[in-house]
Design an enzyme around this catalytic site. Structure first.
Site, PDB file in Angstrom:
ATOM      1  N   GLN A 217       0.837  -1.200   0.000  1.00  0.00           N
ATOM      2  CA  GLN A 217       0.000   0.000   0.000  1.00  0.00           C
ATOM      3  C   GLN A 217       0.868   1.245   0.000  1.00  0.00           C
ATOM      4  OE1 GLN A 217      -3.573   0.220   2.602  1.00  0.00           O
ATOM      5  NE2 GLN A 217      -2.606   1.998   3.539  1.00  0.00           N
ATOM      6  N   GLY A 218       0.726   2.088  -1.009  1.00  0.00           N
ATOM      7  CA  GLY A 218       1.511   3.306  -1.119  1.00  0.00           C
ATOM      8  C   GLY A 218       0.669   4.536  -0.843  1.00  0.00           C
TER       9      GLY A 218
ATOM     10  N   SER B  41       0.975   6.681   2.685  1.00  0.00           N
ATOM     11  CA  SER B  41       1.682   7.665   3.517  1.00  0.00           C
ATOM     12  C   SER B  41       2.970   8.156   2.866  1.00  0.00           C
ATOM     13  CB  SER B  41       2.021   7.063   4.880  1.00  0.00           C
ATOM     14  OG  SER B  41       0.855   6.775   5.609  1.00  0.00           O
TER      15      SER B  41
ATOM     16  N   GLU C  14     -10.201  -2.120   5.418  1.00  0.00           N
ATOM     17  CA  GLU C  14      -9.148  -2.447   6.382  1.00  0.00           C
ATOM     18  C   GLU C  14      -9.694  -2.459   7.801  1.00  0.00           C
ATOM     19  OE1 GLU C  14      -4.655  -0.879   7.502  1.00  0.00           O
ATOM     20  OE2 GLU C  14      -6.086   0.512   6.622  1.00  0.00           O
TER      21      GLU C  14
END
Length: 415
Positions: free
Chosen positions: A128-129, A131, A246
């Site tokens: 997951q990109g 932050s 999530e």
């Protein structure tokens, strides 16, 4: 709030339990079972294929996309039984729990056909990109850019705290595709191949020697024009869907990890006499009480979901639960340290197996016990997935209707 499940759900529970007993390794359910490193490695290799053959990976997905089409209640029972057995339920968390459901909701048919089969089979790994070094809690302030060059996007920027970035085949990436509009409006959600020139992944070593978190640098990295999910500049809405998946996966199972920790603490306190200290007993009961609150709130959340409730009280559960369990767990791990004392800090005398530990016993690293590894990780839990401060703002502004927090550059707040 419903405290009993329908008969059909209990029948399904028995079916899952039977399958687990037939497919998990011999001795799995024995209290004193010990797997060697070789046995654990073989299990990790073979288990995703067994899950796929049983149809349990992404079982709540529609049948047309390879799932079983399970109802919400069946999906909950499935999660509960796998949690009860301590059996891994997925091939790749980021794939089948986050980006897969996101593609089902927002993806094109071409994207679904290209990516969903690999997720189902456990063959494709994801990261997951979201932050960035200066864009964590304020995620909409990202600066990683993507500019269209013919049939490809050219990506430049940096992401941080990218779990498993060094192993992933693809990244679901938030980029800024329009810098001239309001920050929420110029973001796109892209599927970017990680194994290419222009992407550098660096591990961020933690105090216990592990480096599952990484920072990722994009220097003219590329992805196809049609890799955007949900439309160009619509990434903020798509990303919020991903974050919702999530936070909603462990409504009725998340408490089990903490229940196991509580039982380990009680056992250790009895063994070394710490249970005789009134303060230790009081803190243990506080932990136990909070675990039960978390369990009951999970049932409330499930009831609201089944009833499609939209009231403010149930809408707050996602934010309040995340804030509640993460702060609870930080205090609980401090209790674990106090129970075990100085010996718990040493790798040779500290507790062995501990839920939530990120320590990999197959590699040399910082010499700490698994309990200490879990303690270190608990420090981060009030940060990732939305800081406690952000969760309080969500509850205050969106649920209680309080005035929005003033911005530092808002002239109306200056004297």
């Amino acid at each position: 709030m419903d405290l009993t499940y329908p008969d059909a759900a209990e029948d399904f529970r028995a079916e899952i339990r039977t399958w687990l007993e037939e497919n998990l390794p011999d001795g799995w359910f024995d209290d004193d079972v010990q797997m060697s490193a070789e046995e654990r490695s073989r299990f990790n290799r073979e288990w995703p294929q067994k899950l796929f053959e049983g149809g349990w990976i992404c079982a709540t997905w529609p049948e047309e996309y390879g799932g079983k089409g399970l109802t919400t209640m069946q999906g909950v029972v499935l999660s509960e039984e796998f949690a009860r057995a301590g059996a891994p339920m997925r091939g790749d968390f980021f794939g089948d729990t986050l980006v897969g459901p996101t593609l089902l909701q927002w993806g094109s048919e071409e994207q679904k056909k290209e990516f969903l089969p690999g997720i189902l089979k456990g063959e494709t790994s994801w990261c997951q990109g979201f932050s960035e070094p200066d864009s964590g809690s304020d995620l909409a302030s990202i600066t990683t850019s993507a500019e269209l060059d013919g049939d490809e996007w050219v990506i430049n920027g940096q992401k941080v705290w990218t779990t498993q970035g060094h192993h992933a085949d693809y990244c679901f990436l938030l980029t800024r595709t329009d810098p001239d509009v309001k920050k929420h409006a110029g973001i796109s959600y892209m599927l970017v191949p990680m194994k290419q020139d222009g992407i550098e992944v660096r591990g961020i070593t933690q105090p216990d020697g592990t480096a599952e978190f990484t920072e990722v640098f994009f220097d003219d990295a590329r992805c196809p024009k049609d890799a955007v999910v949900g439309g160009v500049n619509n990434g903020w809405k798509v990303a919020n869907s991903t974050l919702g998946f999530e936070r909603g996966q462990s409504a009725t199972t998340g408490f089990r990890r903490f229940q196991t920790e509580y039982e380990l603490m009680v056992e250790a306190a009895r063994a070394n006499g710490a249970i005789d200290e009134p303060a230790i007993r009081q803190r243990l009961m506080e932990f136990h009480t909070r675990i039960q609150i978390l369990r009951i709130n999970g049932l409330r959340n499930l009831t609201a979901t089944l009833n499609e409730s939209k009231d403010r009280g149930t809408a707050a559960l996602g934010a309040t639960n995340k804030m509640f369990w993460s702060e609870m767990h930080k205090a609980a791990m401090e209790l674990a340290l106090d129970i075990h004392g100085p010996a718990g800090m040493l790798v040779d005398t500290g507790p062995g197996s501990w839920p939530g530990s990120t320590r990999d016993e197959r590699r040399d690293g910082y010499p700490v016990s698994q309990m200490m590894s879990a303690f270190f990780f608990s420090r981060s839990e009030t940060i990732w997935g939305g800081t406690s401060q952000i969760q309080r703002n969500i509850v205050g502004e969106r649920v209680l209707g309080l005035p929005k927090e003033p911005k530092p550059d808002d002239p109306s707040t200056n004297g």
